[in-house]
Design a protein around this motif. Structure first.
Motif, mmCIF file in Angstrom:
data_model
loop_
_atom_site.group_PDB
_atom_site.id
_atom_site.type_symbol
_atom_site.label_atom_id
_atom_site.label_comp_id
_atom_site.label_asym_id
_atom_site.label_seq_id
_atom_site.Cartn_x
_atom_site.Cartn_y
_atom_site.Cartn_z
ATOM 1 N N PRO A 54 0.731 -1.166 -0.123
ATOM 2 C CA PRO A 54 -0.028 0.052 -0.191
ATOM 3 C C PRO A 54 0.687 1.234 0.026
ATOM 4 O O PRO A 54 1.587 1.536 0.973
ATOM 5 C CB PRO A 54 -0.554 -0.138 1.262
ATOM 6 C CG PRO A 54 -0.775 -1.754 1.659
ATOM 7 C CD PRO A 54 0.472 -2.115 1.140
ATOM 8 N N GLY A 55 0.720 2.081 -1.292
ATOM 9 C CA GLY A 55 1.445 3.225 -1.081
ATOM 10 C C GLY A 55 3.027 3.550 -1.550
ATOM 11 O O GLY A 55 3.623 4.379 -1.552
ATOM 12 N N ILE A 56 3.540 2.169 -1.660
ATOM 13 C CA ILE A 56 4.965 2.143 -1.755
ATOM 14 C C ILE A 56 5.295 0.897 -2.670
ATOM 15 O O ILE A 56 4.487 -0.320 -2.600
ATOM 16 C CB ILE A 56 5.710 2.266 -0.656
ATOM 17 C CG1 ILE A 56 7.176 2.362 -0.901
ATOM 18 C CG2 ILE A 56 5.224 0.981 0.486
ATOM 19 C CD1 ILE A 56 7.747 2.850 0.439
ATOM 20 N N THR A 57 6.254 0.770 -3.414
ATOM 21 C CA THR A 57 6.639 -0.466 -4.125
ATOM 22 C C THR A 57 7.756 -1.123 -3.144
ATOM 23 O O THR A 57 8.432 -0.381 -2.346
ATOM 24 C CB THR A 57 7.284 -0.256 -5.481
ATOM 25 O OG1 THR A 57 8.595 0.249 -5.564
ATOM 26 C CG2 THR A 57 6.495 0.680 -6.408
ATOM 27 N N GLY A 58 7.995 -2.315 -3.454
ATOM 28 C CA GLY A 58 8.886 -3.321 -2.815
ATOM 29 C C GLY A 58 10.491 -2.731 -3.102
ATOM 30 O O GLY A 58 11.424 -2.611 -2.429
#
Length: 125
Positions: A54-58
């Motif tokens: 949620p809200g960010i990539t790995g």
């Protein structure tokens, strides 16, 4: 350090790694992962993170964790690997769904002393 927003997957990965003798720090979201990485008195040898959080990539999680903890290896897990992670080149990835053996093999390759192995695991039909 394992970062996964799906509780079942987080528990699955944590259980597999714990049973194999690894010390696991589970985090259900990126913010918790950042806090745990900053506060942990122990080294963090490996970050295992979902690609889509949620809200960010790995990838963003990996960059921030590696800034906090230089030298941390990274294993990205996702059902949506394709060009996004493959384009990064230096990131190892594990295609979901994966077996316990797939996970342990990937972790073993990344943590093997003196190796620069990168994992490219896909599901085998």
């Amino acid at each position: 350090l394992v970062v996964e927003d799906q509780e079942g997957v987080l528990n699955y990965v944590t259980e597999i790694l714990t049973r194999a003798g690894y010390l696991v720090i589970p985090a259900p979201d990126a913010e918790r992962a950042f806090r745990l990485a900053a506060e942990s008195p122990r080294p963090i040898d490996l970050l295992i993170t979902d690609f889509i959080l949620p809200g960010i990539t790995g990838l963003e999680v990996a960059q921030r964790i590696q800034t906090l903890r230089p030298g941390t290896e990274v294993l990205i897990m996702s059902g949506y690997i394709d060009q996004l992670v493959r384009g990064e080149g230096a990131m190892a990835y594990l295609q979901k769904p994966f077996s316990a053996d797939d996970l342990l093999n990937a972790v073993g390759l990344l943590l093997a002393p003196g190796t620069q192995a990168h994992v490219d695991k896909g599901t085998q039909g």
